[in-house]
Enzyme design. Structure first.
Site, mmCIF file in Angstrom:
data_model
loop_
_atom_site.group_PDB
_atom_site.id
_atom_site.type_symbol
_atom_site.label_atom_id
_atom_site.label_comp_id
_atom_site.label_asym_id
_atom_site.label_seq_id
_atom_site.Cartn_x
_atom_site.Cartn_y
_atom_site.Cartn_z
ATOM 1 N N ARG A 149 -0.303 5.468 14.205
ATOM 2 C CA ARG A 149 -0.595 6.026 13.711
ATOM 3 C C ARG A 149 1.143 6.139 12.542
ATOM 4 O O ARG A 149 1.529 5.940 12.213
ATOM 5 C CB ARG A 149 -0.966 7.772 13.888
ATOM 6 C CG ARG A 149 -1.134 7.879 12.102
ATOM 7 C CD ARG A 149 -2.208 8.845 11.869
ATOM 8 N NE ARG A 149 -2.947 9.963 12.994
ATOM 9 C CZ ARG A 149 -2.549 10.716 14.113
ATOM 10 N NH1 ARG A 149 -1.111 11.416 13.379
ATOM 11 N NH2 ARG A 149 -2.324 11.339 14.875
ATOM 12 N N LYS A 174 -4.792 -10.036 -1.035
ATOM 13 C CA LYS A 174 -4.670 -10.905 -2.134
ATOM 14 C C LYS A 174 -3.655 -12.106 -1.982
ATOM 15 O O LYS A 174 -3.924 -13.036 -0.483
ATOM 16 C CB LYS A 174 -4.786 -9.987 -3.681
ATOM 17 C CG LYS A 174 -5.213 -9.068 -3.971
ATOM 18 C CD LYS A 174 -6.581 -9.772 -4.350
ATOM 19 C CE LYS A 174 -7.788 -7.792 -3.828
ATOM 20 N NZ LYS A 174 -7.124 -7.378 -5.408
ATOM 21 N N TYR A 199 -6.492 -2.938 -12.968
ATOM 22 C CA TYR A 199 -7.652 -2.599 -11.570
ATOM 23 C C TYR A 199 -8.251 -1.835 -12.013
ATOM 24 O O TYR A 199 -8.457 -0.353 -11.560
ATOM 25 C CB TYR A 199 -6.735 -3.150 -10.002
ATOM 26 C CG TYR A 199 -8.083 -3.398 -9.155
ATOM 27 C CD1 TYR A 199 -9.004 -4.729 -8.724
ATOM 28 C CD2 TYR A 199 -8.051 -1.720 -8.141
ATOM 29 C CE1 TYR A 199 -9.521 -4.616 -7.715
ATOM 30 C CE2 TYR A 199 -8.969 -2.078 -7.310
ATOM 31 C CZ TYR A 199 -10.208 -3.595 -7.448
ATOM 32 O OH TYR A 199 -10.787 -3.802 -6.018
ATOM 33 N N ASP A 258 1.878 -2.090 -10.423
ATOM 34 C CA ASP A 258 1.309 -3.416 -8.880
ATOM 35 C C ASP A 258 1.478 -4.315 -9.206
ATOM 36 O O ASP A 258 0.709 -4.998 -10.238
ATOM 37 C CB ASP A 258 -0.318 -2.679 -9.581
ATOM 38 C CG ASP A 258 -1.053 -3.362 -8.381
ATOM 39 O OD1 ASP A 258 -1.287 -4.607 -7.821
ATOM 40 O OD2 ASP A 258 -2.534 -2.786 -8.304
HETATM 41 C C1 LIG Z 1 -7.876 -5.546 -5.278
HETATM 42 C C2 LIG Z 1 -6.760 -5.090 -6.277
HETATM 43 C C3 LIG Z 1 -6.378 -3.720 -5.578
HETATM 44 C C4 LIG Z 1 -6.822 -3.069 -4.103
HETATM 45 O O1 LIG Z 1 -6.523 -3.354 -3.135
HETATM 46 P P1 LIG Z 1 -7.125 -3.765 -2.021
HETATM 47 O O2 LIG Z 1 -6.916 -3.930 -0.806
HETATM 48 O O3 LIG Z 1 -9.194 -4.082 -2.677
HETATM 49 O O4 LIG Z 1 -8.309 -2.343 -1.734
HETATM 50 C C5 LIG Z 1 -5.244 -2.948 -6.598
HETATM 51 N N1 LIG Z 1 -4.404 -3.464 -7.542
HETATM 52 C C6 LIG Z 1 -5.115 -4.816 -7.811
HETATM 53 C C7 LIG Z 1 -4.039 -5.433 -8.940
HETATM 54 C C8 LIG Z 1 -5.277 -5.613 -7.415
HETATM 55 O O5 LIG Z 1 -5.821 -6.834 -7.358
#
Ligand SMILES: *Cc1c(COP(=O)(O)O)cnc(C)c1O
Length: 386
Positions: free
Chosen positions: A51, A202, A103, A177
């Site tokens: 952890r 992604k 998002y 982000d």
């Molecule tokens: C998909 C996404 C998230 C969330 O991520 P997960 O891995 O699906 O939890 C956050 N910000 C953006 C811009 C995203 O495309």
């Protein structure tokens, strides 16, 4: 030796593998262990309990920190786990200025979880605000500005350095982000941001096969708080998922280039179609964020949003695509088409969705690395009236 970004996807500048990588393994091992034996009382191998840290996760974290130019990166079980942990930096009464087009999952977290914990959000289209406009939103309770650029799915581009300047002036954190660009095309920390978030699911992992999330920072005070939080709350990425993400990152550079090249071809083709009423891509000179995007990023990416003539048309395209898959998510090698209204942004209140310009005839493409002509051919048959 100072490495370029492409090489950093494959090699750490100073290997941390000493004592970990046996037999000369080129692929970093998966340390599938929860705990670690201590050589003697008061001694540690450097790892005590997974952890806190695991060698495979550490290798991944060092790689992502190197790609984003941060002093540290934390790997979490998903992008949302990363953003949820980030919210633990704030206390009841704190205010965050957040972009209105984010998002959908981030908006859902802010509205339903963070708000319950006493954090308030001021939501505006930050890409459209000048310094006076943004400054006027700041109150004594404001602690941070939270943006995506380009935004999901409307591809609004915000000038990171300009917003960073305003944040610094008022003692606020700037959180970016950076999922849509990946560190290959954009490095917000170098433009003045304090914290970078990634959905590693992604582009970083890139194969639509694992979830992952990252928080990267270049501030020692934030790093210390985040390390305490991940140890305490326990959403660190598993050894196997860390390995999958490390493996995905090896090809980040070539995937980003190929996907972008494909996206440019598709954008050009879509623009000429009578049933397509609008194509939103930051690489188009008519995009309002084109100049800022060129200034702050090394590319335009492979996310394309477009509007068609009607809701029926949008739905018929989703039903007719064959090679392109109708699925949520983005940034993987396979091209995906998404219907933001019912998928990624279903939980965003309708008035905000409409204000942002997300309609029932809006579609979002995450362009993958297939042959561009095959993708265009699939779109051609899906757009055809029949
Ligand atoms: C998909 C996404 C998230 C969330 O991520 P997960 O891995 O699906 O939890 C956050 N910000 C953006 C811009 C995203 O495309």
């Amino acid at each position: 030796m100072s490495l370029s970004l492409e090489s950093k996807c494959l090699h750490l500048e100073r290997s941390s593998t000493d004592g970990c990588s046996h037999y000369g393994a080129i692929s970093f091992p998966i340390y599938q262990t929860a705990t670690y034996a201590h050589p003697a009382v008061g001694q540690s191998t450097g790892f005590d309990y997974s952890r806190l840290q695991n060698p495979t996760r550490e290798q991944l974290e060092k790689t992502v920190a190197a790609l984003e130019g941060g002093i540290d990166a934390l790997a979490l079980s998903s992008g949302m786990a990363a953003i949820a942990l980030l919210m633990e930096l704030f206390s009841p009464g704190d205010n965050i200025i957040a972009d209105s087009d984010l998002y959908g999952g981030s908006i859902r977290l802010f509205d339903n979880v963070s708000r319950k914990n006493g954090i308030t959000f001021t939501r505006e289209n930050i890409s459209a605000l000048d310094e006076t406009g943004l400054s006027s939103l700041i109150t004594p309770a404001t602690k941070a500005i939270y943006i995506e650029t380009p935004t999901n799915p409307m591809m609004n581009v915000t000038d990171i350095a300009a917003v960073a300047g305003i944040a610094k002036k008022h003692g606020l954190l700037l959180i970016v982000d950076n999922t849509f660009m990946s560190p290959y095309f954009q490095n917000p920390l170098s433009l003045g941001a304090d914290i970078v978030i990634h959905s590693g699911t992604k582009f970083l992992a890139g194969h639509n096969d694992t979830l992952a999330g990252f928080i990267v920072t270049n501030r020692a005070d934030i790093q210390e708080k985040l390390r305490f939080l991940i140890k305490t709350t326990g959403a660190g990425l598993s050894p196997f998922d860390s390995w999958l993400t490390l493996r995905g990152i090896k090809t980040l550079a070539v995937r980003m280039e190929k996907a972008q090249e494909n996206a440019a071809k598709i954008v050009g083709w879509l623009k000429a179609q009578p049933s397509v009423t609008k194509v939103i891509y930051p690489g188009l000179p008519e995009h309002p964020g084109f100049a800022v995007q060129k200034k702050q990023a090394r590319g335009f990416g492979s996310m394309v949003t477009f509007n068609v003539t009607s809701e029926e048309k949008a739905k018929s395209i989703l039903n007719k695509v064959r090679l392109i898959q109708f699925a949520e998510s983005l940034g993987g090698v396979e091209t995906l088409i998404t219907y933001p209204v019912t998928q990624t942004h279903a939980d965003v209140p309708e008035d905000i969705r409409e204000k942002n310009g997300i309609t029932t005839s809006t579609l979002r493409l995450s362009v993958g690395i297939e042959d561009a002509d095959d993708l265009v051919e699939d779109l051609r048959q899906a757009l055809e009236e029949k």
